[in-house]
Design an enzyme around this catalytic site. Structure first.
Site, PDB file in Angstrom:
ATOM      1  N   ALA A   8      21.993  41.056  20.814  1.00  0.00           N
ATOM      2  CA  ALA A   8      23.303  41.714  20.758  1.00  0.00           C
ATOM      3  C   ALA A   8      23.449  42.579  19.504  1.00  0.00           C
ATOM      4  O   ALA A   8      24.543  42.778  19.002  1.00  0.00           O
ATOM      5  CB  ALA A   8      24.404  40.650  20.797  1.00  0.00           C
ATOM      6  N   ALA A   9      22.330  43.096  19.006  1.00  0.00           N
ATOM      7  CA  ALA A   9      22.390  43.845  17.737  1.00  0.00           C
ATOM      8  C   ALA A   9      22.513  45.349  17.943  1.00  0.00           C
ATOM      9  O   ALA A   9      22.849  46.079  17.019  1.00  0.00           O
ATOM     10  CB  ALA A   9      21.149  43.539  16.899  1.00  0.00           C
ATOM     11  N   GLY A  10      22.230  45.807  19.149  1.00  0.00           N
ATOM     12  CA  GLY A  10      22.186  47.249  19.411  1.00  0.00           C
ATOM     13  C   GLY A  10      23.549  47.897  19.256  1.00  0.00           C
ATOM     14  O   GLY A  10      24.592  47.242  19.355  1.00  0.00           O
ATOM     15  N   ARG A  14      25.577  54.893  23.981  1.00  0.00           N
ATOM     16  CA  ARG A  14      26.138  55.525  25.186  1.00  0.00           C
ATOM     17  C   ARG A  14      27.552  55.048  25.520  1.00  0.00           C
ATOM     18  O   ARG A  14      28.216  55.617  26.378  1.00  0.00           O
ATOM     19  CB  ARG A  14      25.189  55.291  26.369  1.00  0.00           C
ATOM     20  CG  ARG A  14      23.915  56.108  26.287  1.00  0.00           C
ATOM     21  CD  ARG A  14      22.850  55.607  27.256  1.00  0.00           C
ATOM     22  NE  ARG A  14      22.161  54.414  26.781  1.00  0.00           N
ATOM     23  CZ  ARG A  14      21.219  53.753  27.450  1.00  0.00           C
ATOM     24  NH1 ARG A  14      20.868  54.164  28.655  1.00  0.00           N
ATOM     25  NH2 ARG A  14      20.651  52.680  26.939  1.00  0.00           N
ATOM     26  N   GLN A  73      19.930  41.181  12.347  1.00  0.00           N
ATOM     27  CA  GLN A  73      18.757  42.051  12.497  1.00  0.00           C
ATOM     28  C   GLN A  73      19.131  43.397  11.878  1.00  0.00           C
ATOM     29  O   GLN A  73      19.960  44.117  12.400  1.00  0.00           O
ATOM     30  CB  GLN A  73      18.408  42.252  13.976  1.00  0.00           C
ATOM     31  CG  GLN A  73      17.180  43.133  14.179  1.00  0.00           C
ATOM     32  CD  GLN A  73      17.159  43.799  15.563  1.00  0.00           C
ATOM     33  OE1 GLN A  73      18.139  43.828  16.284  1.00  0.00           O
ATOM     34  NE2 GLN A  73      16.014  44.358  15.902  1.00  0.00           N
ATOM     35  N   THR A  79      13.939  45.614  20.918  1.00  0.00           N
ATOM     36  CA  THR A  79      14.234  44.282  21.467  1.00  0.00           C
ATOM     37  C   THR A  79      13.225  43.226  21.012  1.00  0.00           C
ATOM     38  O   THR A  79      13.593  42.062  20.810  1.00  0.00           O
ATOM     39  CB  THR A  79      14.287  44.326  23.004  1.00  0.00           C
ATOM     40  OG1 THR A  79      13.111  44.988  23.494  1.00  0.00           O
ATOM     41  CG2 THR A  79      15.507  45.077  23.507  1.00  0.00           C
ATOM     42  N   GLY A 140      13.067  49.268  32.767  1.00  0.00           N
ATOM     43  CA  GLY A 140      11.646  49.002  32.617  1.00  0.00           C
ATOM     44  C   GLY A 140      11.077  48.637  33.981  1.00  0.00           C
ATOM     45  O   GLY A 140      11.703  47.889  34.732  1.00  0.00           O
ATOM     46  N   ASN A 170      12.778  45.367  35.396  1.00  0.00           N
ATOM     47  CA  ASN A 170      12.984  44.257  34.462  1.00  0.00           C
ATOM     48  C   ASN A 170      14.478  44.108  34.180  1.00  0.00           C
ATOM     49  O   ASN A 170      15.123  45.034  33.699  1.00  0.00           O
ATOM     50  CB  ASN A 170      12.217  44.572  33.169  1.00  0.00           C
ATOM     51  CG  ASN A 170      12.556  43.610  32.046  1.00  0.00           C
ATOM     52  OD1 ASN A 170      12.828  42.446  32.291  1.00  0.00           O
ATOM     53  ND2 ASN A 170      12.528  44.116  30.818  1.00  0.00           N
TER      54      ASN A 170
END
Ligand code: UD1
Ligand code: MG
Length: 421
Positions: A8-10, A14, A73, A79, A140, A170
């Site tokens: 959940a660091a992103g 967008r 992070q 990821t 992916g 994925n």
């Protein structure tokens, strides 16, 4: 023992938002909250990887999920890098680790359970969750060998034209035999189109080491919905709502127009209750049998309605218990209230529960068989004892004894021929 790592660091670029992606909500519950609720009861401990606006995400997790620990992070290098942050915390853990993207709000506990069962039954070292999509763009791709065994996962930006055609994708959910797989996190490389450490490279890595690598194909594709934009958020909200509505329809609730009705997953509704069009029912609520709700009603959570209650058009209810055979049919606000049975709440009644100067919210108590006349204001804290009547247009600032009549309006004056004169 099973532990989880939630990524959940992103930033969620967008989403075009000042808020981290995983704190966006559906029915007031955060995206990461949906994922944590799905694993609660399955896992013994969860590690949430936070980064972008970490303090906000961490505060949310600390306040709401006591069995979850946040790990920072910084910077965010992909990821694979995110998952590696949990290595010092898991150390010699000897069990399964489930890794989940934090932006999968529709995933269910049942699917995660089945996924882990599958992993165990296959004696798998790495299991990835996959789905078959008509339009696999941006996901992916799951690349299989000629004998159908798993080969690798290739990100959209790294695909060959041939790989782009692959429809198995994925999902972003993995189950690892931690003791065997943990050393991969020291060996991931960034030689890919995005220059990131890809978690998805564990598939190739484990294959090269002759480990057991498998894919579990999910049954309900809706559950795989990953949120990357506000458009996705709106679509996922509708899917979740549809799931809730279908459950209530099957349980004997009549929902006249599923397309304009919104019901949160945490709302219980008894059979033969009718929900009229354009209602928004949010938060945790319990609605009895044979109730009539709406059209255009707004339940905001912590609402308990016994059987045979009517909540009509343009009525807002919040944190209130309403006993059987009570009606609030038009244009009212009922908040922080306890209302008895056989009560009639006239059109336009307001429970004035909030003092904006002191910021204190107070309670309104209305006992059985009370009648509140139209356009009245009940200024809380206030109690209306059994059977009392409030005349229309009254402002009630004191408790009323049982069976009393209270009026605050000016007496009616009729001036004969006043207009002509
Ligand atoms: C990822 C998968 C892709 C899969 C898709 C499913 C990789 C390399 N790709 O792509 O195969 O089909 O999910 O939705 O894993 N995150 C971090 N730290 C980082 C980067 C990301 O914590 O440094 C978190 C994000 O907050 C997000 C999750 O990891 O919750 C997935 O990241 P995202 O950027 O959405 O990956 P996708 O490109 O969607
Ligand atoms: Mg994503």
């Amino acid at each position: 023992m099973i532990k989880s790592i939630i990524l959940a660091a992103g930033k969620g670029t967008r989403m075009k938002s000042d808020m981290p992606k995983v704190l966006h909500t559906i029915f007031d519950k955060t995206l990461v909250g949906y994922v944590l609720d799905a694993v609660t009861g399955i896992t013994d401990e969860n590690f949430v990887i936070v980064g972008h606006k970490a303090e906000l995400v961490e505060k949310h997790i600390q306040e709401n999920y006591s069995n979850s620990k946040c790990i920072l992070q910084s910077p965010q290098l992909g990821t694979g890098h995110a998952a590696s942050m949990a290595v010092p915390f898991l150390k010699d853990f000897d069990g399964e680790v489930v890794i989940l993207n934090g932006d999968l709000p529709l995933i269910t506990a049942n699917t995660i359970k089945e996924f882990i069962e599958f992993h165990k039954n296959q004696n798998s070292d790495v299991t990835v969750m996959s789905a078959i999509f008509d339009n696999p763009t941006n996901y992916g791709r799951i690349i299989r060998n000629a004998d159908n065994t798993l080969n690798s996962i290739v990100e959209e930006k790294d695909t060959t034209p041939e790989q782009k055609e692959v429809k198995e994708i994925n999902v972003g959910c993995y189950c690892l035999n931690w003791a065997k797989i943990k050393s991969v996190f020291g060996e991931l490389k960034t030689n890919n189109a995005q220059g990131e450490y890809y978690l998805t490279d564990i598939v190739k890595w484990a294959n090269d080491k002759q480990m057991s690598v498998n894919a579990y194909i999910i049954k309900d594709n809706d559950e795989t919905f990953g949120i990357n934009s506000k458009t996705h958020l709106a679509e996922a909200s509708r899917l979740l709502n549809q799931r809730v509505i279908n459950k209530h329809l099957e349980n004997g609730v009549q929902i006249i127009d599923p397309l304009t009705t919104w019901i949160s997953p945490e709302t219980e509704i008894g059979s033969d209750t009718i929900i009229y069009p354009s209602c928004y029912i949010n938060g945790k609520n319990k609605i009895g049998k044979n109730c009539k709700i709406g059209p255009f009603a707004h339940l905001r959570g912590d609402v308990i309605l016994e059987d045979n209650v009517k909540i009509g058009n343009f009525v807002e209810v919040k944190k209130a218990t309403i006993k059987s055979h009570t009606n609030a049919c038009h244009l009212s606000y009922i908040g922080d209230s306890e209302i008895g049975s056989g009560v009639n709440i006239g059109a336009g009644t307001i429970t004035a529960n909030y003092n904006p100067l002191t910021k204190v919210k107070s309670k309104t108590v209305i006992k059985d068989n009370v009648k509140i006349g139209s356009n009245s204001v009940l200024v809380a804290p206030v109690t209306i004892e059994e059977g009392a009547n409030v005349g229309a247009l009254s402002v009630i600032t004191k408790n009323l004894p049982a069976w009393a009549l209270a009026l605050t309006r000016a007496p009616l004056r009729i001036l004969e021929n006043w207009v002509k004169k």
